[in-house]
Design an enzyme around this catalytic site. Sequence first.
Site, PDB file in Angstrom:
ATOM      1  N   GLY A   1       2.778   2.641   2.241  1.00 27.50           N
ATOM      2  CA  GLY A   1       4.173   2.523   2.695  1.00 27.50           C
ATOM      3  C   GLY A   1       5.083   2.014   1.589  1.00 27.50           C
ATOM      4  O   GLY A   1       6.198   2.532   1.395  1.00 27.50           O
TER       5      GLY A   1
ATOM      6  N   GLY B   1       0.776  -1.245   0.000  1.00 30.80           N
ATOM      7  CA  GLY B   1       0.000   0.000   0.000  1.00 30.80           C
ATOM      8  C   GLY B   1       0.803   1.290   0.000  1.00 30.80           C
ATOM      9  O   GLY B   1       1.772   1.454  -0.742  1.00 30.80           O
TER      10      GLY B   1
ATOM     11  N   TYR C   1      -9.968   3.289  15.988  1.00 27.22           N
ATOM     12  CA  TYR C   1      -9.251   3.761  14.797  1.00 27.22           C
ATOM     13  C   TYR C   1      -9.238   5.293  14.795  1.00 27.22           C
ATOM     14  O   TYR C   1      -8.185   5.916  14.648  1.00 27.22           O
ATOM     15  CB  TYR C   1      -9.907   3.215  13.521  1.00 27.22           C
ATOM     16  CG  TYR C   1      -9.100   3.499  12.280  1.00 27.22           C
ATOM     17  CD1 TYR C   1      -7.977   2.737  11.975  1.00 27.22           C
ATOM     18  CD2 TYR C   1      -9.427   4.557  11.432  1.00 27.22           C
ATOM     19  CE1 TYR C   1      -7.210   3.004  10.845  1.00 27.22           C
ATOM     20  CE2 TYR C   1      -8.670   4.832  10.308  1.00 27.22           C
ATOM     21  CZ  TYR C   1      -7.562   4.054  10.019  1.00 27.22           C
ATOM     22  OH  TYR C   1      -6.788   4.329   8.904  1.00 27.22           O
TER      23      TYR C   1
ATOM     24  N   LYS D   1      -5.848   7.514  15.416  1.00 32.81           N
ATOM     25  CA  LYS D   1      -5.422   8.358  14.295  1.00 32.81           C
ATOM     26  C   LYS D   1      -5.494   9.848  14.678  1.00 32.81           C
ATOM     27  O   LYS D   1      -4.700  10.662  14.204  1.00 32.81           O
ATOM     28  CB  LYS D   1      -6.276   8.066  13.052  1.00 32.81           C
ATOM     29  CG  LYS D   1      -6.011   6.690  12.439  1.00 32.81           C
ATOM     30  CD  LYS D   1      -4.572   6.557  11.972  1.00 32.81           C
ATOM     31  CE  LYS D   1      -4.278   5.276  11.243  1.00 32.81           C
ATOM     32  NZ  LYS D   1      -2.891   5.160  10.799  1.00 32.81           N
TER      33      LYS D   1
ATOM     34  N   ASP E   1       7.046  -6.550  14.436  1.00 34.14           N
ATOM     35  CA  ASP E   1       5.626  -6.381  14.750  1.00 34.14           C
ATOM     36  C   ASP E   1       5.524  -5.181  15.695  1.00 34.14           C
ATOM     37  O   ASP E   1       5.891  -5.267  16.875  1.00 34.14           O
ATOM     38  CB  ASP E   1       5.080  -7.650  15.420  1.00 34.14           C
ATOM     39  CG  ASP E   1       3.601  -7.523  15.740  1.00 34.14           C
ATOM     40  OD1 ASP E   1       3.088  -6.382  15.763  1.00 34.14           O
ATOM     41  OD2 ASP E   1       2.957  -8.557  15.969  1.00 34.14           O
TER      42      ASP E   1
HETATM   43  N1  LIG Z   1      -6.219   2.641   2.592  1.00 32.01           N
HETATM   44  C1  LIG Z   1      -6.962   3.584   3.126  1.00 32.01           C
HETATM   45  O1  LIG Z   1      -8.117   3.812   2.674  1.00 32.01           O
HETATM   46  C2  LIG Z   1      -6.431   4.426   4.256  1.00 32.01           C
HETATM   47  C3  LIG Z   1      -7.102   5.610   4.565  1.00 32.01           C
HETATM   48  C4  LIG Z   1      -6.619   6.399   5.602  1.00 32.01           C
HETATM   49  C5  LIG Z   1      -5.478   6.034   6.288  1.00 32.01           C
HETATM   50  N2  LIG Z   1      -4.840   4.863   5.963  1.00 32.01           N
HETATM   51  C6  LIG Z   1      -3.643   4.520   6.741  1.00 32.01           C
HETATM   52  O2  LIG Z   1      -2.562   4.357   5.844  1.00 32.01           O
HETATM   53  C7  LIG Z   1      -1.570   3.522   6.445  1.00 32.01           C
HETATM   54  C8  LIG Z   1      -1.098   2.513   5.433  1.00 32.01           C
HETATM   55  O3  LIG Z   1      -2.162   1.623   5.156  1.00 32.01           O
HETATM   56  P1  LIG Z   1      -2.482   1.125   3.680  1.00 32.01           P
HETATM   57  O4  LIG Z   1      -3.740   1.757   3.253  1.00 32.01           O
HETATM   58  O5  LIG Z   1      -1.295   1.245   2.824  1.00 32.01           O
HETATM   59  O6  LIG Z   1      -2.844  -0.404   3.983  1.00 32.01           O
HETATM   60  P2  LIG Z   1      -2.013  -1.756   3.775  1.00 32.01           P
HETATM   61  O7  LIG Z   1      -1.724  -1.967   2.339  1.00 32.01           O
HETATM   62  O8  LIG Z   1      -2.806  -2.792   4.490  1.00 32.01           O
HETATM   63  O9  LIG Z   1      -0.654  -1.464   4.538  1.00 32.01           O
HETATM   64  C9  LIG Z   1      -0.565  -1.488   5.940  1.00 32.01           C
HETATM   65  C10 LIG Z   1       0.873  -1.683   6.323  1.00 32.01           C
HETATM   66  O10 LIG Z   1       0.983  -1.663   7.754  1.00 32.01           O
HETATM   67  C11 LIG Z   1       1.732  -2.794   8.152  1.00 32.01           C
HETATM   68  N3  LIG Z   1       1.346  -3.237   9.491  1.00 32.01           N
HETATM   69  C12 LIG Z   1       0.107  -3.503   9.961  1.00 32.01           C
HETATM   70  N4  LIG Z   1       0.169  -3.951  11.229  1.00 32.01           N
HETATM   71  C13 LIG Z   1       1.484  -3.980  11.558  1.00 32.01           C
HETATM   72  C14 LIG Z   1       2.201  -4.378  12.722  1.00 32.01           C
HETATM   73  N5  LIG Z   1       1.578  -4.888  13.797  1.00 32.01           N
HETATM   74  N6  LIG Z   1       3.545  -4.257  12.732  1.00 32.01           N
HETATM   75  C15 LIG Z   1       4.195  -3.788  11.643  1.00 32.01           C
HETATM   76  N7  LIG Z   1       3.574  -3.404  10.512  1.00 32.01           N
HETATM   77  C16 LIG Z   1       2.226  -3.513  10.462  1.00 32.01           C
HETATM   78  C17 LIG Z   1       1.455  -3.847   7.104  1.00 32.01           C
HETATM   79  O11 LIG Z   1       2.525  -4.776   7.015  1.00 32.01           O
HETATM   80  P3  LIG Z   1       2.547  -6.288   7.548  1.00 32.01           P
HETATM   81  O12 LIG Z   1       1.151  -6.835   7.435  1.00 32.01           O
HETATM   82  O13 LIG Z   1       3.517  -6.936   6.634  1.00 32.01           O
HETATM   83  O14 LIG Z   1       3.041  -6.183   8.936  1.00 32.01           O
HETATM   84  C18 LIG Z   1       1.427  -3.002   5.830  1.00 32.01           C
HETATM   85  O15 LIG Z   1       2.727  -2.810   5.349  1.00 32.01           O
HETATM   86  C19 LIG Z   1      -2.219   2.926   7.693  1.00 32.01           C
HETATM   87  O16 LIG Z   1      -1.735   3.588   8.834  1.00 32.01           O
HETATM   88  C20 LIG Z   1      -3.696   3.211   7.492  1.00 32.01           C
HETATM   89  O17 LIG Z   1      -4.370   3.337   8.739  1.00 32.01           O
HETATM   90  C21 LIG Z   1      -5.289   4.073   4.953  1.00 32.01           C
END
Ligand SMILES: NC(=O)c1ccc[n+]([C@@H]2O[C@H](COP(=O)([O-])OP(=O)(O)OC[C@H]3O[C@@H](n4cnc5c(N)ncnc54)[C@H](OP(=O)(O)O)[C@@H]3O)[C@@H](O)[C@H]2O)c1
Length: 266
Positions: A26, A24, A162, A166, A71
């Site tokens: 990151g 995603g 959440y 946030k 983690d």
């Molecule tokens: N997508 C949206 O609509 C959206 C909207 C607003 C904000 N966000 C925020 O954007 C950020 C990135 O999310 P994304 O949308 O890119 O989703 P994503 O593709 O699910 O990515 C989430 C990332 O966080 C890591 N992660 C989760 N739990 C973890 C843990 N316990 N320890 C270490 N790493 C962990 C996951 O890696 P592993 O599973 O490999 O550990 C993954 O790399 C998040 O903070 C999310 O809350 C997303």
Amino acid sequence: MNAENNFMGWENPGSALITGSSSGIGAEFARQLAQQGFNLILVARRKEKLDALSKTLQEKYSNDVEVLVADLSNISDNKQVISRINEIENLDILINNAGFGILDNFLQIERMKHVEMINVHFTSPVMLCHATIPGMVRRKRGVIINTSSIFAINKDSSLIMYTTTKSAVAIFSELLKVKVKGTGIFVQALCPGFTYTEFHDTDAMSGFQRSLYKAEQWMKAEEVVSLSLDAVKSKSVIFIPGEINLVEGKNLRKKKLKKYLNCEWL
Ligand SMILES: NC(=O)c1ccc[n+]([C@@H]2O[C@H](COP(=O)([O-])OP(=O)(O)OC[C@H]3O[C@@H](n4cnc5c(N)ncnc54)[C@H](OP(=O)(O)O)[C@@H]3O)[C@@H](O)[C@H]2O)c1
């Protein structure tokens, strides 16, 4: 890599540590920063995904791309990341981006899951900022991006923890900016709206249907990340990418959003 090729206009871009970089937003930060000449430290739990991204980026850009499996819901794993931070000479960028959602009611969610969310979304960014800032102050340059969410602006009570975590990281970022004023460190709380990533595909988010939301409400991670990097030097700490999110936010919380956007009290 010369100065005009990176978003900060820095000679000799150093290293960037990105949590949640296995997918995603990151992973996209990793791709765009590697292209701009930064060496990377990729942090998440899924080693195979991190290894694959690391290999691709090293082959494409010849940068150093290191993988750190952690983690971040565990304090001990955060301490291991800090041990590595302490060894890096030129950590220019910290991106606290790891995160997850849980689509369930507060009382239905297991108690320790709430603690995990608090740790990943808030404890970890606080610990890693605390470890990173002294080096940035010494070198008189740095960028910290903490990924928050539009939920921190709209305050949606359906996802209490959440929204709370946030919001906490957004407020922390705002106050941190006040503390680091004049040090050469830039701070951003990135508040994306719906973004196409793996976020909504986890077991904990099952039942979520992307199709229930208008197509124009969704952004690509590429766009979110490039807008975020472009906005790092702006006055406002809170950064909401995408016109649609500004408009939605305005409709929901006109007054509050205006306060955040102007950030006159910072
Ligand atoms: N997508 C949206 O609509 C959206 C909207 C607003 C904000 N966000 C925020 O954007 C950020 C990135 O999310 P994304 O949308 O890119 O989703 P994503 O593709 O699910 O990515 C989430 C990332 O966080 C890591 N992660 C989760 N739990 C973890 C843990 N316990 N320890 C270490 N790493 C962990 C996951 O890696 P592993 O599973 O490999 O550990 C993954 O790399 C998040 O903070 C999310 O809350 C997303």
